[in-house]
Scaffold this motif. Sequence first.
Motif, PDB file in Angstrom:
ATOM      1  N   SER A  61       0.827  -1.203   0.000  1.00 41.84           N
ATOM      2  CA  SER A  61       0.000   0.000   0.000  1.00 41.84           C
ATOM      3  C   SER A  61       0.864   1.257   0.000  1.00 41.84           C
ATOM      4  O   SER A  61       0.602   2.204  -0.748  1.00 41.84           O
ATOM      5  N   TYR A  62       1.904   1.270   0.830  1.00 44.76           N
ATOM      6  CA  TYR A  62       2.782   2.442   0.911  1.00 44.76           C
ATOM      7  C   TYR A  62       3.455   2.713  -0.435  1.00 44.76           C
ATOM      8  O   TYR A  62       3.594   3.857  -0.859  1.00 44.76           O
ATOM      9  N   CYS A  63       3.880   1.646  -1.114  1.00 42.39           N
ATOM     10  CA  CYS A  63       4.559   1.793  -2.409  1.00 42.39           C
ATOM     11  C   CYS A  63       3.574   1.967  -3.560  1.00 42.39           C
ATOM     12  O   CYS A  63       3.998   2.204  -4.697  1.00 42.39           O
ATOM     13  N   ASP A  64       2.275   1.823  -3.263  1.00 44.43           N
ATOM     14  CA  ASP A  64       1.245   1.854  -4.306  1.00 44.43           C
ATOM     15  C   ASP A  64       1.613   0.860  -5.406  1.00 44.43           C
ATOM     16  O   ASP A  64       1.582   1.160  -6.600  1.00 44.43           O
ATOM     17  N   CYS A  65       1.965  -0.351  -4.965  1.00 42.11           N
ATOM     18  CA  CYS A  65       2.486  -1.382  -5.867  1.00 42.11           C
ATOM     19  C   CYS A  65       1.361  -2.307  -6.318  1.00 42.11           C
ATOM     20  O   CYS A  65       0.690  -2.932  -5.494  1.00 42.11           O
ATOM     21  N   LYS A  66       1.188  -2.413  -7.625  1.00 43.75           N
ATOM     22  CA  LYS A  66       0.120  -3.248  -8.184  1.00 43.75           C
ATOM     23  C   LYS A  66       0.666  -4.278  -9.171  1.00 43.75           C
ATOM     24  O   LYS A  66      -0.079  -4.818  -9.982  1.00 43.75           O
ATOM     25  N   ILE A  67       1.961  -4.538  -9.120  1.00 49.62           N
ATOM     26  CA  ILE A  67       2.570  -5.398 -10.138  1.00 49.62           C
ATOM     27  C   ILE A  67       2.564  -6.872  -9.754  1.00 49.62           C
ATOM     28  O   ILE A  67       2.916  -7.721 -10.567  1.00 49.62           O
ATOM     29  N   PHE A  68       2.164  -7.196  -8.516  1.00 51.77           N
ATOM     30  CA  PHE A  68       2.129  -8.591  -8.084  1.00 51.77           C
ATOM     31  C   PHE A  68       0.691  -9.100  -8.041  1.00 51.77           C
ATOM     32  O   PHE A  68      -0.229  -8.373  -7.664  1.00 51.77           O
ATOM     33  N   LYS A  69       0.522 -10.355  -8.405  1.00 55.34           N
ATOM     34  CA  LYS A  69      -0.735 -11.048  -8.145  1.00 55.34           C
ATOM     35  C   LYS A  69      -0.585 -11.707  -6.779  1.00 55.34           C
ATOM     36  O   LYS A  69       0.359 -12.463  -6.556  1.00 55.34           O
ATOM     37  N   VAL A  70      -1.495 -11.397  -5.872  1.00 53.78           N
ATOM     38  CA  VAL A  70      -1.344 -11.808  -4.478  1.00 53.78           C
ATOM     39  C   VAL A  70      -2.251 -12.987  -4.168  1.00 53.78           C
ATOM     40  O   VAL A  70      -3.449 -12.965  -4.475  1.00 53.78           O
ATOM     41  N   GLY A  71      -1.671 -14.012  -3.560  1.00 54.35           N
ATOM     42  CA  GLY A  71      -2.437 -15.158  -3.101  1.00 54.35           C
ATOM     43  C   GLY A  71      -2.394 -15.241  -1.587  1.00 54.35           C
ATOM     44  O   GLY A  71      -1.311 -15.311  -1.002  1.00 54.35           O
ATOM     45  N   LEU A  72      -3.555 -15.180  -0.939  1.00 57.78           N
ATOM     46  CA  LEU A  72      -3.635 -15.384   0.507  1.00 57.78           C
ATOM     47  C   LEU A  72      -3.839 -16.872   0.750  1.00 57.78           C
ATOM     48  O   LEU A  72      -4.834 -17.456   0.302  1.00 57.78           O
TER      49      LEU A  72
END
Length: 626
Positions: free
Chosen positions: A38-49
């Motif tokens: 969130s801090y980096c405003d990073c959207k380049i990863f697909k996240v798996g919980l």
Amino acid sequence: MKGIKKSLTEEYLYLDFSHQMEGCIFPLHTSVTLFLLSYCDCKIFKVGLVLTKESTDISLKNVVPQDVEIQIISKQELPAIVQNCCLPAVVEKPDNFCRAGLAVVLRHIIQKSYEADPSKKEILELLGFKKTCLKACAEVSQWTRLCELTIPLAIENFLKESSDQHPTIPAEILQLERKLSEPVRVHNDDKLRRQKLKQQKAAGVGPAHAKSKVLRQETSEELDSSSKSLELQVAFSKLAVYEEPATTNREPSHIRKAKVSDLPPLEHVFAEGLYFTLADIVLLPCIHHFLAIICKKLSEKLIEFPLLAAWYQRIQEVPRVKTAASQCGIQFLHLPELLTTLKEQDANLSEVPGVEEQNDASFLGGPRPTMTKLMEKGIEVMFSPHPCPTWTLDWNSLPAAVSPKEGKMSSDRALRKQQQLNNLVYVVTSQAKPGDRIVDFCSGGGHVGIVLAHMLPSCQVTLIENKELSLIRAKKRSDELGLSNIWFIQANMEYFTGMFNIGVALHACGVATDMVIEHCIKTRAAFVTCPCCYGFIQNTSKFNFPKSEQFKKTLSYKEHMILCRFADQTAVQLPAQRRLIGKQCMCLVDLDRARAAEERGYSVQVISMEPESCSPKNNMIVGVPI
């Protein structure tokens, strides 16, 4: 958009998901990672919980960053390479390169965020001076261990105990409070300390007076240009909150001539010193949850943590921190103003227990008395015969990318590296069976692992290395060879949890050799290690030296350290007699390691590599479970 680079490889970020509490996702490693995204405003990863247990009540509203693609999955759905690692982990497609462990993953997120948008220089600044923040592995760096492992775990345990009326304050929190009270060391601290002395003189505050000043929580909004400290000026100028403090070309004579010992110390603004770094990102979710419980149930204890509370208030003034925190379910607390003197604070911190080394009245310096002491107990330098001293790979017939000559080293060094590999490869290939899993720990550029993967196509070879660039070079060589039986994992070895049959390590420095042997013993795997940097051996959170019962009954820790220090004196430039003593000390240190493994059900040999000139550190410790 101008300045934006698109990632060439698709990357998946996998995070543990155990439960939610107070609007945040646990474990804390996951909350920390989401906060950084969130801090980096990073959207380049697909996240798996990744569900750690069956859960039917999962709501991600207001607890994960916006626009981040998130999928709930089970452990069984993880790529095979990730199933062999602790989370968090990042894997590239195809699934043969993985980064695992909190510090490694967070540093990678920062690097990729900056590469995606190089205009975000403040993101790269999170890695600190020389880009080394939390780079050292937790086993050798107390600071990395505190941030990455012990504080998150301690806070999670504290939260579990918070249902009790009086939960115990974690010792790790007391340790952090003490850390924040220590003087700050930075690369230009002499210059800054003279500026601080000048500021104090102008305000009519002498060093003696400054030491007894009252500490209070200060935010940037409370400070005007005349009252804010030099540390705050420097720290927030870098964050573009304040303008850079004005400096003169030449300090007044009495400031220039002041002795270094008379200069006032620099005080912490953030966790590592003056600048906001990745360490602050890691600590914020942890300290937030700690303070939330303190305020609810132990408010009278809050006064014991003035520096931690001040840090918590100050970090909220960093641009984007409040926004990032709110997106991850962190609602900042409004702490009461704390007043305490340094004298009172030091009294509280002095209660934190420390470990003092006991003096040994019978200790005699130098290696000879120690070696004599061992001989009197029947412990002497002893090498097992080399199983095949003349065996060598046919390097000329192997593809160029297999040879260490492809690396950036001289021809003489490449030849010695080939000779070292001859020894390790012979022992491993003589033990390996089809289908075996072989792990090259501390693999560096992959000299050992790549040869083994090429020579043993029916075995799965995994390279584990903490340094990213070394592992990338190894993968490039592997791609040139078209190897399909090899994995690359950037992680501290304790984050590798997979089963394997043989562990190998060439010149693992200091206690890294002991970590490799321990990892193999826990898995009941054979090991082939070539130790290095004996002078770096010391007691750690996991190991105490001597290791074996036989050596413990004979030597003190200090005597064993004498052997370790002299074991490093084997360089060819040294006189022959000193090299001989160094070789004997080296053997005795490794004999202690061998005896310790034998006590745990292994057959172990200490072998001298052939030719001995292949390396000053030419011992091999070969262990096979009985």
